[in-house]
Scaffold this motif. Structure first.
Motif, PDB file in Angstrom:
ATOM      1  N   UNK A  71       0.817  -1.214   0.000  1.00  0.00           N
ATOM      2  CA  UNK A  71       0.000   0.000   0.000  1.00  0.00           C
ATOM      3  C   UNK A  71       0.852   1.267   0.000  1.00  0.00           C
ATOM      4  N   UNK A  72       1.844   1.273  -0.875  1.00  0.00           N
ATOM      5  CA  UNK A  72       2.732   2.430  -0.928  1.00  0.00           C
ATOM      6  C   UNK A  72       3.039   2.714  -2.389  1.00  0.00           C
ATOM      7  N   UNK A  73       3.160   3.954  -2.742  1.00  0.00           N
ATOM      8  CA  UNK A  73       3.385   4.286  -4.147  1.00  0.00           C
ATOM      9  C   UNK A  73       4.831   4.108  -4.578  1.00  0.00           C
ATOM     10  N   UNK A  74       5.727   3.942  -3.615  1.00  0.00           N
ATOM     11  CA  UNK A  74       7.125   3.739  -4.001  1.00  0.00           C
ATOM     12  C   UNK A  74       7.288   2.429  -4.748  1.00  0.00           C
ATOM     13  N   UNK A  75       8.118   2.447  -5.785  1.00  0.00           N
ATOM     14  CA  UNK A  75       8.282   1.240  -6.595  1.00  0.00           C
ATOM     15  C   UNK A  75       9.067   0.156  -5.871  1.00  0.00           C
ATOM     16  N   UNK A  76       9.661   0.480  -4.736  1.00  0.00           N
ATOM     17  CA  UNK A  76      10.368  -0.548  -3.977  1.00  0.00           C
ATOM     18  C   UNK A  76       9.511  -1.084  -2.839  1.00  0.00           C
ATOM     19  N   UNK A  77       8.249  -0.755  -2.829  1.00  0.00           N
ATOM     20  CA  UNK A  77       7.350  -1.237  -1.786  1.00  0.00           C
ATOM     21  C   UNK A  77       6.379  -2.295  -2.273  1.00  0.00           C
ATOM     22  N   UNK A  78       6.537  -2.768  -3.476  1.00  0.00           N
ATOM     23  CA  UNK A  78       5.735  -3.878  -3.959  1.00  0.00           C
ATOM     24  C   UNK A  78       6.410  -4.508  -5.166  1.00  0.00           C
ATOM     25  N   UNK A  79       6.126  -5.757  -5.350  1.00  0.00           N
ATOM     26  CA  UNK A  79       6.702  -6.481  -6.472  1.00  0.00           C
ATOM     27  C   UNK A  79       5.894  -7.756  -6.663  1.00  0.00           C
ATOM     28  N   UNK A  80       5.586  -8.070  -7.914  1.00  0.00           N
ATOM     29  CA  UNK A  80       5.005  -9.341  -8.264  1.00  0.00           C
ATOM     30  C   UNK A  80       5.869  -9.908  -9.370  1.00  0.00           C
ATOM     31  N   UNK A  81       6.206 -11.178  -9.287  1.00  0.00           N
ATOM     32  CA  UNK A  81       7.085 -11.743 -10.300  1.00  0.00           C
ATOM     33  C   UNK A  81       6.875 -13.229 -10.479  1.00  0.00           C
ATOM     34  N   UNK A  82       7.220 -13.687 -11.668  1.00  0.00           N
ATOM     35  CA  UNK A  82       7.260 -15.112 -11.960  1.00  0.00           C
ATOM     36  C   UNK A  82       8.691 -15.440 -12.364  1.00  0.00           C
ATOM     37  N   UNK A  83       9.183 -16.553 -11.890  1.00  0.00           N
ATOM     38  CA  UNK A  83      10.587 -16.891 -11.987  1.00  0.00           C
ATOM     39  C   UNK A  83      10.766 -18.272 -12.608  1.00  0.00           C
ATOM     40  N   UNK A  84      11.822 -18.425 -13.320  1.00  0.00           N
ATOM     41  CA  UNK A  84      12.198 -19.744 -13.813  1.00  0.00           C
ATOM     42  C   UNK A  84      13.694 -19.898 -13.620  1.00  0.00           C
ATOM     43  N   UNK A  85      14.122 -21.091 -13.285  1.00  0.00           N
ATOM     44  CA  UNK A  85      15.547 -21.261 -13.054  1.00  0.00           C
ATOM     45  C   UNK A  85      15.980 -22.700 -13.192  1.00  0.00           C
ATOM     46  N   UNK A  86      17.249 -22.887 -13.003  1.00  0.00           N
ATOM     47  CA  UNK A  86      17.855 -24.208 -13.188  1.00  0.00           C
ATOM     48  C   UNK A  86      18.946 -24.425 -12.147  1.00  0.00           C
TER      49      UNK A  86
END
Lengths: 199, 182
Positions: free
Chosen positions: B129-144
């Motif tokens: 609930x913050x407008x700063x771009x470092x206060x939220x993140x959604x991601x999908x990851x793939x790795x090996x």
């Protein structure tokens, strides 16, 4: 802190437990309701397949927590999302990220396909609520949606924060237009409990 | 396909630097980690976390990439990943909104197969609930994980910091049926 293994020699029980499954069979229903959700699991998973009678290609699927009336969620939700190929505009190659502040509910963009789409097409969404029965942390939800209408399509994911420490005991699901549309027969919603060790 | 609980930290009541699952049973086909977490990194609102297998910190043994969004921007990342760990989704740090925890669901496929490098897939993030771009993140990851060794242990780390009380990490095994096809 010790790691707690699965105790005893009893045969392992499955972790993903169906709690309830709802299917729309008439043309007069506008919502799914899961009430009195057992508080005995660690997490919840909600899987929705939805189509609405509205004059749209697709709209959102709305999930209200601990409230069953459209538009009566509290203003303690916020969301960060990633949207690919906006379904409603048919735009291609578009990827965007936005925030939704105080939307009153958990939101799954493009997850309810409308009457403008070809027949037999439904939008699909998965909601993961971890630690739903806890009473010390806010309720964070990860949402994934997938819809393809054979001409336009969308993929969407989001992190949703319901800034309440109360346990989730009720979930109600609407198409975004709420009382203006009905759910099409064949729409489904299934709620699963995810059991942890010794649950 | 069915999922079975293997082990859990339970809800943490104090600070824990990392989670170590050892002697993982070999009778499943895939594994899944489910994380409800918050770290105590105090310099930013978010922090990274990572997964390591078999106590193997060999540089170059882990590859990964991420497709992410923060409410204002979106993109992909690959160069920034540690190569001695698999980078798992971001979680709230100590400067994040109180009571906010992140969610991660991490799948590790064919973990006992000694003919394959191990594929990892994850989704996760948080909003506070913050407008700063470092206060939220959604991601999908793939790795090996570039090893043909069966995975017998998993270390989950919050990048050298500690978990905040209320966090939790659960490990599940996923079995498959005996159905066959042509």
């Amino acid at each position: 802190m010790p790691i707690l293994p699965l105790a005893g020699t009893a045969a392992p029980r499955g972790a993903l437990v169906p709690i309830a499954s709802l299917v729309i069979t008439n043309t007069s229903t506008q919502q799914f309701d899961f009430v009195n959700i057992p508080q005995i699991y660690q997490d919840l998973r909600l899987v929705v397949s939805m189509r609405n009678t509205g004059n749209n290609l697709a709209e959102g699927c709305l999930v209200y927590l601990n409230v069953n009336t459209f538009g009566f969620g509290d203003n303690t939700y916020s969301q960060t999302n990633l949207i690919s190929n906006p379904l409603t505009t048919g735009a291609t190659g578009a990827v965007t990220s936005t925030r939704d502040t105080n939307p009153q509910r958990v939101y799954a963009w493009g997850a309810s396909v409308g009457a403008l789409a070809s027949p037999n097409i439904f939008g699909n969404s998965i909601f993961d609520f971890l630690s739903y029965a806890g009473t010390t942390g806010f309720k964070q939800t990860i949402v994934q949606t997938f819809a393809d209408t054979n001409g336009a399509n969308s993929m969407y994911m989001s992190a949703n924060n319901w800034r309440r420490t109360v346990a989730i005991n009720q979930i109600s699901i609407f198409s975004e237009s709420g009382g203006s549309v009905f759910l099409v027969p064949g729409s489904t919603a299934t709620l699963y409990g995810v059991r942890s060790v010794n649950q | 396909m069915s999922m079975f609980p293997i082990a859990t930290t339970g809800t943490m009541t104090g600070s824990l630097g990392q989670v170590f699952f050892n002697n993982i049973p070999s009778n499943f086909t895939h594994l899944q980690l489910r994380v409800y977490g918050r770290g105590n990194l105090s310099t930013t609102a978010w922090q990274t976390s990572g997964v390591q297998f078999n106590l193997d910190g060999t540089g170059g043994n882990y590859n990964g990439h991420e497709m992410w969004a923060n409410g204002s921007n979106q993109g992909t990342t690959s160069a920034g990943f540690f190569n001695a760990w698999f980078n798992s989704p971001y979680m709230p740090g100590n400067n994040s909104l109180a009571n906010t925890f992140g969610i991660q669901i991490i799948d590790i496929l064919d973990y006992t197969n000694t003919n394959k490098f191990k594929t990892i897939r994850a989704i996760g993030g948080f909003d506070d609930n913050n407008t700063s771009t470092t206060n939220q993140r959604i991601g999908v990851y793939s790795g090996q994980y570039r090893s043909t060794n069966a995975i017998t242990s998993i270390t989950y780390n919050v990048a050298g910091n500690t978990f905040i009380a209320g966090s939790r990490v659960d490990l599940y095994g996923i079995a498959v049926s005996n159905a066959t096809g042509v």
